[in-house]
Design a protein around this motif. Structure first.
Motif, PDB file in Angstrom:
ATOM      1  N   ASN A   1     -30.392  22.317 -30.292  1.00  0.00           N
ATOM      2  CA  ASN A   1     -30.214  20.992 -29.680  1.00  0.00           C
ATOM      3  C   ASN A   1     -31.508  20.175 -29.677  1.00  0.00           C
TER       4      ASN A   1
ATOM      5  N   HIS B   1     -32.118  18.711 -33.267  1.00  0.00           N
ATOM      6  CA  HIS B   1     -31.416  17.516 -32.743  1.00  0.00           C
ATOM      7  C   HIS B   1     -29.975  17.490 -33.261  1.00  0.00           C
TER       8      HIS B   1
ATOM      9  N   LYS C   1     -25.784  18.927 -32.955  1.00  0.00           N
ATOM     10  CA  LYS C   1     -24.640  19.442 -32.203  1.00  0.00           C
ATOM     11  C   LYS C   1     -24.162  20.726 -32.889  1.00  0.00           C
TER      12      LYS C   1
ATOM     13  N   HIS D   1     -21.495  26.464 -22.960  1.00  0.00           N
ATOM     14  CA  HIS D   1     -21.880  25.137 -23.466  1.00  0.00           C
ATOM     15  C   HIS D   1     -20.688  24.425 -24.119  1.00  0.00           C
TER      16      HIS D   1
END
Length: 251
Positions: A95, A99, A101, A124
């Motif tokens: 994450n 950066h 998903k 999560h």
């Protein structure tokens, strides 16, 4: 004339050297993250091996590999780290550093070096996918169970690309699947595939008689594979497939 000849020899030598890299891959692999519990090695422009550790009675503290593949700002992970703590660390790294998903986690068999950290992914809200037999065996052994099942093969979207997971037959376990990232011709073999010079490893849930045939099926399915990642040890190229086939060949 001699200068031209020498130039040609030097140029030819450089070409040979560039083609002879250890992993048959122009990308220079580099370790980009390391802690007590987790190591991440970038092996291509968009693929990373995550390595965590499992303490065993027979084989000591064993490093266990999984694979992260990326396209755009999306990733898919094959196999969890061995526990929830290491998995949480991996999720935070993806994450915050990539950066990205995480679209899915795909455990390739029911042992804890494949799904031992699954709860962290579920916490999560990251969807998990496994071969139906993996879910059945995880449930029988009171492990955290993957949420979504597939019968023989799965195709998932990642950015503008796809990844696949597929069952080719029994080997290390009755449920071992492999993952493939077509855009970079990378195969995640998990514990079905062995690093070069490896022994047979843990055989408590194995079907040794079909193991070679299963890997032969994998080899036929992916003739263009460039990088092969085993469940434990060093990654390489198609030689890992041939080595595993020969290791378990019934004479």
């Amino acid at each position: 004339m001699r200068i031209i000849k020498n130039f040609i020899i030097i140029l030819f030598s450089l070409i040979i050297l560039s083609c002879g890299s250890q992993h048959s891959n122009n990308f220079t692999a580099k370790e980009i993250y390391s802690s007590e519990n987790l190591i991440i090695t970038q092996i291509s422009e968009n693929s990373f091996i995550h390595t965590s550790f499992k303490q065993t009675n027979d084989f000591g503290n064993v490093p266990c590999n999984g694979l992260i593949v990326k396209n755009g700002n999306e990733t898919i992970v094959f196999d969890t780290p061995t526990n929830d703590k290491s998995s949480e660390e991996l999720i935070q790294w993806i994450n915050k550093t990539l950066h990205s998903k995480i679209n899915a986690i795909i455990p390739t068999h029911f042992h804890d070096d494949s799904l031992g950290g699954l709860l962290a992914f579920h916490n999560h809200h990251i969807p998990s996918y496994s071969y139906s037999k993996t879910i059945e065996l995880a449930r029988e052994n009171n492990f955290v169970t993957p949420q979504n099942s597939f019968n023989n093969a799965l195709v998932l979207k990642i950015g503008n690309e796809t990844v696949t997971a597929k069952f080719f037959g029994e080997g290390h376990t009755k449920d071992n699947t492999v993952g493939y990232f077509p855009s970079e011709n990378i195969l995640f073999g998990g514990c079905l595939l062995k690093e070069l010079e490896a022994g047979k490893g843990y055989l408590g849930d194995a079907n040794v008689s079909t193991w070679s045939t299963t890997v032969e099926n994998v080899k036929k399915e992916y003739p263009n594979v460039k990088i092969v990642v085993p469940g434990h040890g060093e990654y390489g190229d198609q030689k890992l497939l041939t080595y595993t086939i020969n290791l378990f060949k019934v004479h």
